[in-house]
Design a protein around this motif. Structure first.
Motif, short mmCIF file in Angstrom:
data_model
loop_
_atom_site.label_atom_id
_atom_site.label_comp_id
_atom_site.label_asym_id
_atom_site.label_seq_id
_atom_site.Cartn_x
_atom_site.Cartn_y
_atom_site.Cartn_z
N THR A 46 -56.15 -30.47 -64.61
CA THR A 46 -55.06 -31.17 -63.92
C THR A 46 -55.08 -30.90 -62.43
N GLN A 47 -55.32 -29.64 -62.05
CA GLN A 47 -55.40 -29.29 -60.65
C GLN A 47 -56.56 -30.00 -59.98
N ALA A 48 -57.71 -30.09 -60.65
CA ALA A 48 -58.88 -30.76 -60.09
C ALA A 48 -58.59 -32.24 -59.88
N ALA A 49 -57.95 -32.88 -60.85
CA ALA A 49 -57.63 -34.30 -60.72
C ALA A 49 -56.65 -34.54 -59.58
N ARG A 50 -55.68 -33.59 -59.44
CA ARG A 50 -54.68 -33.75 -58.38
C ARG A 50 -55.35 -33.64 -57.01
N GLU A 51 -56.30 -32.70 -56.85
CA GLU A 51 -56.98 -32.55 -55.57
C GLU A 51 -57.90 -33.72 -55.29
N THR A 52 -58.48 -34.30 -56.34
CA THR A 52 -59.35 -35.46 -56.15
C THR A 52 -58.55 -36.65 -55.64
N ARG A 53 -57.28 -36.77 -56.16
CA ARG A 53 -56.45 -37.89 -55.74
C ARG A 53 -55.80 -37.65 -54.39
N ALA A 54 -55.71 -36.42 -53.92
CA ALA A 54 -55.00 -36.10 -52.69
C ALA A 54 -55.69 -36.75 -51.50
N PHE A 55 -54.86 -37.32 -50.64
CA PHE A 55 -55.43 -37.97 -49.45
C PHE A 55 -55.97 -36.94 -48.47
N TRP A 56 -55.18 -35.86 -48.26
CA TRP A 56 -55.63 -34.87 -47.27
C TRP A 56 -56.12 -33.61 -47.98
N PRO A 57 -57.35 -33.19 -47.71
CA PRO A 57 -58.26 -33.81 -46.73
C PRO A 57 -59.31 -34.73 -47.34
N TYR A 58 -59.31 -34.83 -48.72
CA TYR A 58 -60.44 -35.49 -49.38
C TYR A 58 -60.49 -36.99 -49.07
N GLY A 59 -59.37 -37.67 -49.16
CA GLY A 59 -59.36 -39.09 -48.84
C GLY A 59 -59.69 -39.34 -47.38
N TRP A 60 -59.16 -38.46 -46.52
CA TRP A 60 -59.46 -38.60 -45.09
C TRP A 60 -60.94 -38.41 -44.82
N TRP A 61 -61.57 -37.45 -45.50
CA TRP A 61 -63.01 -37.23 -45.30
C TRP A 61 -63.81 -38.46 -45.70
N ARG A 62 -63.38 -39.15 -46.75
CA ARG A 62 -64.09 -40.37 -47.14
C ARG A 62 -63.99 -41.44 -46.04
N ILE A 63 -62.85 -41.50 -45.38
CA ILE A 63 -62.70 -42.44 -44.27
C ILE A 63 -63.59 -42.04 -43.10
N VAL A 64 -63.63 -40.74 -42.82
CA VAL A 64 -64.48 -40.24 -41.72
C VAL A 64 -65.95 -40.55 -41.99
N ASP A 65 -66.37 -40.45 -43.25
CA ASP A 65 -67.77 -40.67 -43.59
C ASP A 65 -68.16 -42.15 -43.61
N PHE A 66 -67.19 -43.04 -43.52
CA PHE A 66 -67.50 -44.47 -43.44
C PHE A 66 -67.86 -44.79 -41.99
N LYS A 67 -69.02 -45.41 -41.78
CA LYS A 67 -69.51 -45.60 -40.42
C LYS A 67 -69.77 -47.06 -40.11
N ILE A 68 -69.55 -47.43 -38.86
CA ILE A 68 -70.00 -48.71 -38.30
C ILE A 68 -71.27 -48.40 -37.53
N GLY A 69 -72.40 -48.67 -38.15
CA GLY A 69 -73.66 -48.21 -37.57
C GLY A 69 -73.75 -46.71 -37.70
N ILE A 70 -73.66 -46.00 -36.57
CA ILE A 70 -73.67 -44.54 -36.62
C ILE A 70 -72.31 -43.97 -36.23
N VAL A 71 -71.34 -44.84 -35.95
CA VAL A 71 -70.04 -44.40 -35.43
C VAL A 71 -69.04 -44.26 -36.57
N PRO A 72 -68.48 -43.06 -36.80
CA PRO A 72 -67.45 -42.89 -37.84
C PRO A 72 -66.26 -43.80 -37.56
N LEU A 73 -65.66 -44.32 -38.63
CA LEU A 73 -64.60 -45.31 -38.48
C LEU A 73 -63.43 -44.82 -37.61
N PRO A 74 -62.92 -43.58 -37.79
CA PRO A 74 -61.82 -43.15 -36.90
C PRO A 74 -62.24 -43.11 -35.44
#
Length: 484
Positions: A46-74
């Motif tokens: 349950t704890q693992a699932a809760r952390e997987t769903r948590a936006f910070w920092p895991y969801g945020w890291w997924r956004i950071v890893d999304f790139k336009i070319g070589i530039v991170p989205l944020p």
């Protein structure tokens, strides 16, 4: 807490038990924590699932890893806001810091659009979009004037193009097998020469049949395409025509420039198409090698080395590439010989004589990879704004001109492929090199090889463009003066 050494990138090392934080000793001897997101979840599902769903920092890291070319989205969004702020303030600097930001944002945005379109993404749409969308936007003033001024000044005053070309040429040459390097340089002249003759004949015949006239088709359409671009081709050609024909140089230049632009666009499209064909029929391509039996000598060097080149070696290779170019530029000043060709000769000579150490060769290859990955599309964006006049390109868009130009480039590349095949070379790679003979000089070489995904062929492309263009201009002006 467990402490253990960490070889490489944690390969082959058993992880610490759950709920523990393992410290690893890196290659420099210092300690660093290796924290696995899943391990931190503990034993409870349950704890693992809760952390997987948590936006910070895991969801945020997924956004950071999304790139336009070589530039991170944020970072992309932050830079967009910053550029808007500079534009509203009316002060967009032309220094290297703002140049990196503007070219990266524009180049990778246009390239991403091309990469995501169906069908055309397979035929070089990324390179085409990165070059011609900014040209269109600049011509119609859809981009803010401070941005246009900043990019234009930076591109023309920084010599950005030749920094790129020098890094690509030196890195690709030092990465070749020296035992077959000279064979490739000698062999490429044969398909280039045969392709030029056939293309000249085919293009002139097609243009004449379409009512453009034999004299106009040959001297003002076919020859400009194979003259070596704008600076080294169209400009000296227009001066020569003006002197011989007694007409204003500006008017002649306006006539010879559109075929150069449209010929380069055609070559880009064909190179992208051939890259797609090569994926379907791999026996016809060496994926950046001109002939069978060659290999990347740096692959052997990397296997023998303890790891990737260090920062000092990469920096030394970058300075070496620039030094080669400056020698070439001095040769151009003293002897009026194209600087990239002089640089190319120096690099080949040092490679063949084993004058460059394996470590410096690895560093040069790292510089090559960096520029080909991170700088290509920003450079094309700069070229589109400052060196590609949209109105001159559009001026060539009429049916007789298009058919003549497409026929010329097709004949050039088809002949190059056929002759290369007869000489034991890969036809697709040979055709892409010969296509550079109809490109827009160094800028065209970059776009054509990017569309064809064969940037390592830049040394051969420079031969097709610089030497092939110089020979074309010289012979044509001699012939015209004799006929006149």
């Amino acid at each position: 807490m467990e402490i253990r050494s960490r070889p490489g990138v944690n390969a082959g090392v058993a992880r610490a038990p759950r709920s523990q934080c393992a410290l690893y000793r890196d290659e420099g001897g210092s300690f660093m924590a290796d924290v696995d997101h899943g391990e931190l979840a503990g034993t409870g599902g349950t704890q693992a699932a809760r952390e997987t769903r948590a936006f910070w920092p895991y969801g945020w890291w997924r956004i950071v890893d999304f790139k336009i070319g070589i530039v991170p989205l944020p970072i992309y969004l932050a830079l967009l806001a910053l550029i808007t702020g500079f534009v509203l303030a009316g002060k967009v600097p032309s220094d290297i810091l703002m140049g990196i930001v503007l070219l990266s944002m524009g180049g990778f945005t246009c390239a991403e659009l091309g990469k995501r379109l169906p069908v055309v993404r397979h035929i070089g749409a990324a390179a085409i979009f990165a070059t011609f969308i900014p040209s269109y936007l600049a011509f119609h003033h859809y981009l803010p004037a401070p941005v246009l001024d900043s990019v234009t000044v930076f591109t023309k005053e920084s010599n950005f193009l030749y920094l790129f070309i020098s890094s690509i040429i030196v890195g690709s040459i030092l990465g070749m097998d020296r035992h077959v390097l000279i064979q490739g340089f000698l062999k490429i002249f044969v398909p280039l020469f045969c392709g030029s003759l056939v293309a000249g004949a085919v293009g002139t015949a097609v243009g004449t049949l379409l009512g453009l006239g034999l004299h106009h088709t040959f001297y003002f359409i076919v020859v400009p395409m194979m003259a070596g671009g704008v600076g080294e081709g169209a400009i000296p050609l227009s001066f020569g025509y003006a002197t011989i024909l007694g007409e204003p140089q500006g008017e002649i230049f306006a006539q010879v420039l559109p075929p150069v632009m449209l010929g380069s666009l055609t070559a880009i499209l064909f190179a992208g198409t051939l890259n797609f064909v090569g994926k379907r029929f791999p026996r016809f391509t060496g994926e950046g090698r001109l002939q069978p039996g060659t290999h990347d000598e740096l692959g052997d060097l990397r296997e023998e080395a303890a790891g990737p080149p260090d920062v000092m070696t990469v920096a030394a290779a970058c300075v070496t590439a620039v030094t080669f170019y400056l020698f070439g530029y001095l040769g151009q000043i003293l002897f009026d010989f194209p600087a990239p060709v002089v640089m190319l000769i120096i690099a080949v000579a040092l490679k063949l004589t084993s004058a460059v150490s394996p470590g410096l060769q690895r560093g040069a290859f790292a510089v090559y990879r960096f520029f080909s990955t991170a700088v290509t599309y920003p450079l094309l964006f700069a070229i589109g704004i400052s060196l590609t006049p949209w109105d001159k390109l559009v001026a060539a868009f009429n049916l007789p001109y298009i058919v003549t130009i497409v026929s010329t480039v097709s004949a050039l590349m088809a002949t190059g492929a056929l002759v290369g095949r007869l000489l034991g070379m890969y036809p697709i790679d040979t055709a892409i090199v010969t296509a550079c003979h109809s490109g827009q000089g160094g800028t065209g070489d970059v776009a054509i090889l990017t569309a064809g995904n064969r940037m390592q062929l830049m040394p051969f492309a420079q031969i097709a463009t610089r030497i092939g263009g110089a020979i074309t201009v010289t012979l044509v002006l001699i012939a015209l003066s004799r006929l006149g």
